[in-house]
Design a protein around this motif. Structure first.
Motif, PDB file in Angstrom:
ATOM      1  N   ALA B 164       0.823  -1.211   0.000  1.00 32.30           N
ATOM      2  CA  ALA B 164       0.000   0.000   0.000  1.00 32.30           C
ATOM      3  C   ALA B 164       0.859   1.265   0.000  1.00 32.30           C
ATOM      4  O   ALA B 164       0.597   2.207  -0.742  1.00 32.30           O
ATOM      5  N   ASP B 165       1.893   1.305   0.825  1.00 36.32           N
ATOM      6  CA  ASP B 165       2.773   2.477   0.813  1.00 36.32           C
ATOM      7  C   ASP B 165       3.494   2.596  -0.516  1.00 36.32           C
ATOM      8  O   ASP B 165       3.764   3.698  -0.985  1.00 36.32           O
ATOM      9  N   ALA B 167       2.303   2.052  -3.301  1.00 40.70           N
ATOM     10  CA  ALA B 167       1.377   2.739  -4.193  1.00 40.70           C
ATOM     11  C   ALA B 167       1.204   4.204  -3.800  1.00 40.70           C
ATOM     12  O   ALA B 167       1.426   5.111  -4.599  1.00 40.70           O
ATOM     13  N   VAL B 168       0.808   4.415  -2.543  1.00 47.12           N
ATOM     14  CA  VAL B 168       0.359   5.752  -2.127  1.00 47.12           C
ATOM     15  C   VAL B 168       1.538   6.714  -2.019  1.00 47.12           C
ATOM     16  O   VAL B 168       1.499   7.835  -2.534  1.00 47.12           O
ATOM     17  N   ILE B 169       2.599   6.270  -1.361  1.00 50.88           N
ATOM     18  CA  ILE B 169       3.748   7.154  -1.166  1.00 50.88           C
ATOM     19  C   ILE B 169       4.627   7.126  -2.417  1.00 50.88           C
ATOM     20  O   ILE B 169       5.281   8.106  -2.751  1.00 50.88           O
ATOM     21  N   CYS B 184      -3.971   7.278  -8.216  1.00 48.01           N
ATOM     22  CA  CYS B 184      -4.227   6.840  -6.836  1.00 48.01           C
ATOM     23  C   CYS B 184      -4.995   7.900  -6.044  1.00 48.01           C
ATOM     24  O   CYS B 184      -4.462   8.963  -5.717  1.00 48.01           O
ATOM     25  N   THR B 185      -6.241   7.584  -5.721  1.00 52.50           N
ATOM     26  CA  THR B 185      -7.118   8.536  -5.044  1.00 52.50           C
ATOM     27  C   THR B 185      -6.559   8.957  -3.687  1.00 52.50           C
ATOM     28  O   THR B 185      -6.570  10.140  -3.333  1.00 52.50           O
ATOM     29  N   LEU B 186      -6.050   7.988  -2.944  1.00 49.82           N
ATOM     30  CA  LEU B 186      -5.596   8.285  -1.582  1.00 49.82           C
ATOM     31  C   LEU B 186      -4.385   9.229  -1.578  1.00 49.82           C
ATOM     32  O   LEU B 186      -4.212  10.025  -0.658  1.00 49.82           O
ATOM     33  N   ASP B 188      -3.964  11.658  -3.581  1.00 50.36           N
ATOM     34  CA  ASP B 188      -4.544  12.992  -3.731  1.00 50.36           C
ATOM     35  C   ASP B 188      -5.101  13.454  -2.387  1.00 50.36           C
ATOM     36  O   ASP B 188      -4.771  14.534  -1.899  1.00 50.36           O
ATOM     37  N   GLU B 189      -5.903  12.598  -1.767  1.00 50.74           N
ATOM     38  CA  GLU B 189      -6.539  13.001  -0.508  1.00 50.74           C
ATOM     39  C   GLU B 189      -5.506  13.324   0.579  1.00 50.74           C
ATOM     40  O   GLU B 189      -5.644  14.297   1.309  1.00 50.74           O
ATOM     41  N   LEU B 190      -4.457  12.504   0.676  1.00 51.86           N
ATOM     42  CA  LEU B 190      -3.481  12.685   1.756  1.00 51.86           C
ATOM     43  C   LEU B 190      -2.398  13.702   1.416  1.00 51.86           C
ATOM     44  O   LEU B 190      -1.932  14.431   2.284  1.00 51.86           O
ATOM     45  N   TYR B 191      -1.954  13.730   0.169  1.00 49.66           N
ATOM     46  CA  TYR B 191      -0.769  14.527  -0.158  1.00 49.66           C
ATOM     47  C   TYR B 191      -1.015  15.604  -1.207  1.00 49.66           C
ATOM     48  O   TYR B 191      -0.094  16.327  -1.566  1.00 49.66           O
ATOM     49  N   ALA B 195      -5.306  13.577  -8.581  1.00 54.13           N
ATOM     50  CA  ALA B 195      -5.696  12.256  -9.060  1.00 54.13           C
ATOM     51  C   ALA B 195      -6.672  12.389 -10.215  1.00 54.13           C
ATOM     52  O   ALA B 195      -7.508  13.294 -10.246  1.00 54.13           O
TER      53      ALA B 195
END
Lengths: 480, 480
Positions: B164-165, B167-169, B184-186, B188-191, B195
């Motif tokens: 998961a990291d 992908a997201v990070i 990656c939607t997350l 966008d939401e987190l960083y 997206a």
């Protein structure tokens, strides 16, 4: 990453498509998706399925928080009714999957989802990510463990992993593939994979002398000492100092369970020399651990050259599957349920013929020879086909249909088991130790020819006659 | 992984060594550790430093929970006093680092820790993991973005990421390296990484016809439509249906901001043919997006062959840095403080000469030519050295000391900035957009010769005369 709920770890198009399915009513229709892969990494003969446990946890806590809805609203793309729907969103479908640790082959469904369109679509990214990541590492670990021919392999790669999950969950997958333990403490705490370790060069450098560093370590951890001998000079300083420390501190206590670790230089040469020095000092009990850029190829070469190594610590080449770092699992629509419940098979054609999918809601059988116990072939069937083991069963190669083989005296085993039914888990997660044991056992049922590192025999993955006929008809429809 | 606090994501030996440092009193001594790497992935001329933000968050929440202490106690290896110490554990040291997005070169300290021995040792794994992962992806992204020569590059790889990291990070790091957005939607939401996405084949398959699928999508997302045209047959069906949908739904509304996406087949050929068909239909406004196993080499080749592509969607080869998936950053002890505060430099020698470290608490300078603005060379100095830009400054190659170069009319910039002082953060984290802009700007200051994909010019990373003398003396000491 500061997030326990990974529902938002999805591709943005899954949300835009879902919004569309919601608005046009498709979201009530059940869809069937298969996860499968097309080639085995490293040119190997089989892969190890892994990642199911993380998918189970993900599905069980799948939901959208208020902040997620707020974020989506800010995109000004989504209908308010869809956002309201997401607020109550949970998974209500069925999931079937092969258990973790199962050897799997190209084009067979590792996992199948039957769920309303939006639910099936939104879980695509995480389901693929979990299977792709862990199957990649478990498959690589199995190669490395097999190369070590019964010697211990430890996973040492956290620091070179691709992110925190890459390290922590990667070490879990490496254990499934047969590693005996990991250096990663958190993997032990969370998943029960035994963590251990030796010492870093910094430990040796902190002391005024190498001997003092070794002596102190032996006194601290008498039952579990591995001394790193290459900080200054392996043969001139490291090994002699280790011998002295073992003899002065451990042997007088009756302890013989210790080791040295080599981490640089030519491991074949150094390990043989070190072995001689240890044996001459009467320390034939002392084990030798080696680390430093190891993988299955180097381990095989080292053993061929008579390297004297009892334990391999494998780092970056395992935790990133460096030689082939992608497991290409895909998630493809294979059927849709009509309003009357009829299952309508769907196919995806492609300019690349290898990308054409196997349609329909399917079953996956594995045939075992009753005499040898070995796995003979797998077959993809329609969901309602039943194979009678008492009747001779003819299978054929879907890419060369004239190649047939008739099986007799066999056992047919369904590989996929139900994991979720109507959103409820119906599967008890096995312990990580049971998964490892199951993996070892199942790989043992493959012929040696399938297990070869290079140019292995291609294991048969065939289609049933009924499935083949449906696929052919759908292909003809597309062409016309 | 179900864990927000990653303090236990450490190699087990860091805990056993720390227990030792605690028991013998070393834990009060300040130590200095450098993070550096030895080779640039893919044979490139430079890397992009990234991962600092995640290290800052990690350090700020570093602590051990009761359950962690309990787990450690169960190992029966740790002294109770040490476990009590861990209960109150926090980071009290200093950290210096180059800002994220900085181009960096082998053997220079990207990050330096000055902290009591246990604190410095326990953060080793996470610090390395964060820098290794994100620098790997940022460096790869920069290569791919440069190959695209100004065209848009989007990160599409979540499903093939290593966890998961990953992908997201990883998508965060890809943005630092110049990608315009991610699927990656997350992320966008987190960083705040934009997206976006198009549609999957399943969208097209859900409808009775391809045209209906396209029409519905155009109606839903008129301002942001990209139609995937390869579900059935790109040129015979996909592109004609897309043209019809654009003309019937979007053009009448005055919308011209739309695109098609090619995801299989020969992208060079198909994109030229599609371009012709679109232009002949009067849709020269329509952009073409391509995805499917892209990397810097394929993008360069496609553009050389006249492929008509405006946007590249890059998946697995970026998010895993497939061709070179390991960034080999290491964490090495370079000095220890004596009780009187004197800094005692330490060296790690090795049978592999490339593994010998640069000792001492250091500064890292980058010299820029005042005329061209270009980066000329970097120099590692002792921490208290000051470079006077008004005096000609002679640098020399530490591997070939007879090669010297005298700099005049230059600016000297210290690359490391203080991040933590006595455990308190003294650094304001820049926005992800500022990091990306800074990265673009700084890479622009490297000579083209250093930026070449293959066999680039080796940028100078030299040692100051004082540092070189100290290193030589320490090496002689080890030999004797």
């Amino acid at each position: 990453m500061q997030r326990e709920n990974l529902s938002m770890l999805c591709d943005f198009y899954e949300l835009t498509m879902s919004n569309g399915y919601f608005l046009n009513g498709f979201y009530k229709r059940n869809t069937y998706f298969d996860v499968f892969f097309r080639t085995v990494p490293d040119g190997g003969g089989f892969a190890i399925a892994a990642g199911l446990e993380q998918i189970v946890h993900y599905i069980e806590q799948l939901h959208f928080e208020e902040e997620d809805i707020e974020y989506l609203r800010s995109k000004k793309l989504f209908d308010e009714k869809f956002l309201t729907y997401l607020r109550e969103f949970k998974f209500t479908g069925d999931i079937y999957a092969v258990p973790e640790g199962t050897p799997v082959f190209p084009n067979e469904p590792i996992l199948t989802v039957r769920a309303p369109a939006i639910e099936a679509q939104l879980i695509e990214t995480f389901v693929l990510l979990a299977i792709n990541h862990q199957s990649l590492i478990a498959t690589k670990a199995k190669r490395i463990v097999r190369a070590a021919q019964g010697r211990v392999v430890l996973e040492f790669g956290s620091r070179r992993a691709q992110g925190a999950d890459g390290a922590v969950i990667g070490a879990r997958a490496a254990y499934i593939g047969g590693c005996a333990g990991t250096a990663c403490t958190l993997t032990d705490e969370l998943y029960g994979v035994p963590a251990g370790g030796t010492m870093a060069h910094s430990w040796v450098q902190m002391f005024d002398s190498e001997y003092e560093a070794f002596k102190t370590y032996c006194e601290l951890y008498p039952d579990n000492t591995t001394l790193l001998v290459d900080t200054y000079n392996t043969l001139k300083s490291g090994v002699p100092n280790a011998i002295r420390a073992f003899k002065e501190i451990l042997l007088p206590k009756g302890i013989t369970n210790f080791a040295i670790r080599l981490d640089s230089g030519d491991i074949a040469y150094l390990s043989r020399q070190a072995r001689n020095m240890l044996d001459e000092a009467g320390l034939s009990c002392c084990k030798i651990t080696a680390s430093n850029a190891l993988d299955e190829h180097l381990i095989r070469d080292l053993l061929m050259q008579g390297a004297c190594i009892d334990t391999f610590g494998v780092g970056e080449r395992l935790i990133t599957a460096r030689s082939a770092p992608v497991f290409g699992g895909v998630y493809k629509l294979v059927a849709i349920e009509a309003p009357d419940g009829t299952i309508v098979p769907k196919i995806k054609v492609s300019e690349n013929t290898s990308k054409i999918t196997n349609p329909h809601f399917k079953k996956l059988y594995r045939f075992f020879d009753n005499e040898s116990g070995k796995a003979l072939a797998d077959e993809l069937c329609i969901y309602d086909e039943v194979i009678d083991p008492d009747t001779p069963h003819t299978i054929f190669d879907p890419n060369a249909t004239w190649k047939t083989k008739t099986l007799t005296n066999f056992t047919a085993k369904e590989l996929q088991v139900p994991i979720f039914k109507n959103g409820k888990r119906v599967y008890e997660l096995p312990s990580i130790h049971d998964i490892q044991a199951y993996c070892t056992e199942q790989v043992g049922l493959l012929w040696d020819e399938v297990q070869r590192f290079e140019n292995p025999h291609t294991y048969y993955v065939d289609l049933s006659r009924r499935l083949w006929d449906i696929k052919r008809l759908l292909l003809q429809d597309c062409k016309s």
